[in-house]
Design a protein around this motif. Structure first.
Motif, mmCIF file in Angstrom:
data_model
loop_
_atom_site.group_PDB
_atom_site.id
_atom_site.type_symbol
_atom_site.label_atom_id
_atom_site.label_comp_id
_atom_site.label_asym_id
_atom_site.label_seq_id
_atom_site.Cartn_x
_atom_site.Cartn_y
_atom_site.Cartn_z
ATOM 1 N N ALA C 123 -12.891 -46.983 86.175
ATOM 2 C CA ALA C 123 -12.115 -45.747 86.021
ATOM 3 C C ALA C 123 -10.675 -45.966 86.469
ATOM 4 O O ALA C 123 -9.729 -45.524 85.805
ATOM 5 C CB ALA C 123 -12.755 -44.614 86.830
ATOM 6 N N LEU C 124 -10.504 -46.670 87.598
ATOM 7 C CA LEU C 124 -9.168 -46.931 88.133
ATOM 8 C C LEU C 124 -8.367 -47.818 87.178
ATOM 9 O O LEU C 124 -7.176 -47.594 86.957
ATOM 10 C CB LEU C 124 -9.277 -47.602 89.505
ATOM 11 N N ILE C 127 -7.252 -45.666 84.248
ATOM 12 C CA ILE C 127 -6.125 -44.811 84.646
ATOM 13 C C ILE C 127 -4.837 -45.626 84.699
ATOM 14 O O ILE C 127 -3.794 -45.207 84.184
ATOM 15 C CB ILE C 127 -6.420 -44.146 86.012
ATOM 16 N N ARG C 148 -5.449 -42.652 67.962
ATOM 17 C CA ARG C 148 -6.111 -41.588 68.696
ATOM 18 C C ARG C 148 -6.168 -41.948 70.175
ATOM 19 O O ARG C 148 -6.331 -43.110 70.541
ATOM 20 C CB ARG C 148 -7.555 -41.429 68.183
ATOM 21 N N GLU C 150 -8.480 -41.323 72.482
ATOM 22 C CA GLU C 150 -9.762 -41.798 73.007
ATOM 23 C C GLU C 150 -9.874 -43.316 72.897
ATOM 24 O O GLU C 150 -10.493 -43.974 73.718
ATOM 25 C CB GLU C 150 -10.948 -41.197 72.236
ATOM 26 N N ALA C 153 -8.644 -45.146 75.964
ATOM 27 C CA ALA C 153 -9.572 -45.153 77.093
ATOM 28 C C ALA C 153 -10.804 -45.993 76.792
ATOM 29 O O ALA C 153 -11.275 -46.739 77.652
ATOM 30 C CB ALA C 153 -9.962 -43.733 77.450
ATOM 31 N N THR C 154 -11.336 -45.901 75.566
ATOM 32 C CA THR C 154 -12.531 -46.661 75.206
ATOM 33 C C THR C 154 -12.291 -48.156 75.372
ATOM 34 O O THR C 154 -13.142 -48.875 75.923
ATOM 35 C CB THR C 154 -12.952 -46.353 73.758
ATOM 36 N N ILE C 157 -12.347 -48.986 79.101
ATOM 37 C CA ILE C 157 -13.680 -48.891 79.700
ATOM 38 C C ILE C 157 -14.534 -50.086 79.272
ATOM 39 O O ILE C 157 -15.175 -50.737 80.107
ATOM 40 C CB ILE C 157 -14.348 -47.557 79.321
#
Lengths: 203, 203, 203
Positions: C123-124, C127, C148, C150, C153-154, C157
């Motif tokens: 998560a860090l 971010i 997009r 998302e 972030a995807t 992750i």
């Protein structure tokens, strides 16, 4: 003695931004509760971001209820006296410029206290001066006010450079502080009055 | 014992905001990943801002993976059971109000733990209660929901004042906590149901 | 040695985001001062949010003037060489993807240094990787770019999950770092190039 100067600057800046926030909120016809919130956010915004970045927590307004009371009373007085003030925009602008000068100086002083290098102190001063107004305008959704945002930051940065120049020539602390605050105040007014802007890129 | 009460409140508040965030995201037809993100942001938003202001870092959700798992499972369960729920808006609103009450109480308690004065504790409670919803709405770009934003803050502030009044009359801690949470929950529902608003300024 | 790897990653990421920020700002025809500000915000945004959440203050860029100088020089060089670059969008996108990979890895490493659990580290990292770009786009008011959000972030992750998988199989630190950075860079380009998206909910 140093500390008392900083306290005076903080008090004056808090009052100035509280008035500027109240005016901006009343101009948008918010209810009294909304006016208080905007006055509060405008006054503490810059200092809160500064303290968060420095890690000086709990942030300033949490440690001292007096500042919260000062903001509350100033805001209530502004609401009370509003009928006597004709030129909303001008009054709002003057107090906003005064707050900008006072809080920029305060941010620079706090950066020096934390042992940061001059360039970082100027950035910290700029953040302290500008963020209250930026948050206020974001909440009120009034992005393009009568002034351009870059002028905000430019005034603070030039003020910061002036401060370290004055210190380089061994000017007395208090005189340097007042000179910088006055410079930012006057610079911003002159720029907005004569509609000066930075040159744009031509692609 | 005090701490276990606070943990219960935190768990319930996290679940409530996770459900409210999931509903709000599904209402806007986000993909499953987006729903999880909004559920997460709604649940941790208020507490993160609170911990940053207090300087209680790393912020709460970073220290305890269990809260992250709790949010994940709650959000997945909400997605799974969504077909059984007809009244999206009402369910979302009820859980949002519950989370508001629970997190406001939690913020006040944490302020007291840090030795802050009552007025500041009420402000901290209000921030803890409101910021998750504010960030959720900002991300989803749904500014004017069925309720006015001031009502959010007013409920929290009145709840905070109620808490210190109850404590002044030596009410037992747990009873005071539950009373305040119930008050904020009911107050908000009544206000939204009967469309009560604060008086506006007339210029 | 570990620290020198991290410093290299940080330097490269700072340069990449500074270039991406400068391009994005020039695309919107900001004045030179505005370009510098956007380059600065893009470069430091992710790391600042990361350090605030961890409580590692004063935040990174305040402690080291060299990063500020690096951003300044990179941004000035980008402004200077802009006439030689035809495909603004593609260049901006490539550097943004490189910065995303580099800063995600850096965030994960810093999470491990602070003894956080793997899920929180991911998560860090996400971010740290995403926030610079998010703040840049918010300031420039360009919400729906060519990609997009998302996907941003995807990629981070999945990169984070890859890192802990590689470490689980005892891969050498440096090789794992480079693999993750390359994975995020390539993954994002492939997704945007072939317009892949996550499945949506059908209500």
């Amino acid at each position: 003695m140093e500390i008392s100067t900083m306290e005076t600057i903080e008090t004056l800046g808090t009052v100035a931004f509280s008035i500027s926030g109240s005016f901006a909120a009343m101009q948008r016809r918010l209810d009294p509760f909304g006016v208080l919130i905007i006055a509060f956010v405008t006054s503490i915004g810059g200092g809160t971001v500064r303290d968060l970045l420095l890690g000086d927590t709990p942030v300033a307004w949490m440690r001292d209820v007096n500042y919260c009371l000062l903001i509350l009373l100033t805001s209530l007085a502004t609401i009370f006296f509003k009928t006597h003030i004709k030129k909303f925009k001008v009054t709002l602008f003057l107090f906003d410029s005064a707050g900008l000068g006072l809080f920029t100086m305060l941010g620079i002083q706090k950066g020096i206290m934390f042992g940061l290098s001059p360039g970082i102190c100027v950035a910290l001063g700029t953040i302290t001066g500008c963020f209250g107004g930026v948050i206020r305008d974001t909440f009120l959704n009034t992005i393009p006010l009568i002034f351009r945002k870059e002028i905000y930051a430019t005034a603070c940065i030039l003020g910061g450079v002036l401060y370290f120049t004055l210190k380089y020539f061994n000017m007395k602390e208090d005189v340097a502080n007042i000179s910088v605050i006055a410079f930012i105040f006057v610079f911003r007014i002159v720029v907005v009055r004569y509609k000066l802007t930075l040159p744009k890129f031509g692609y």
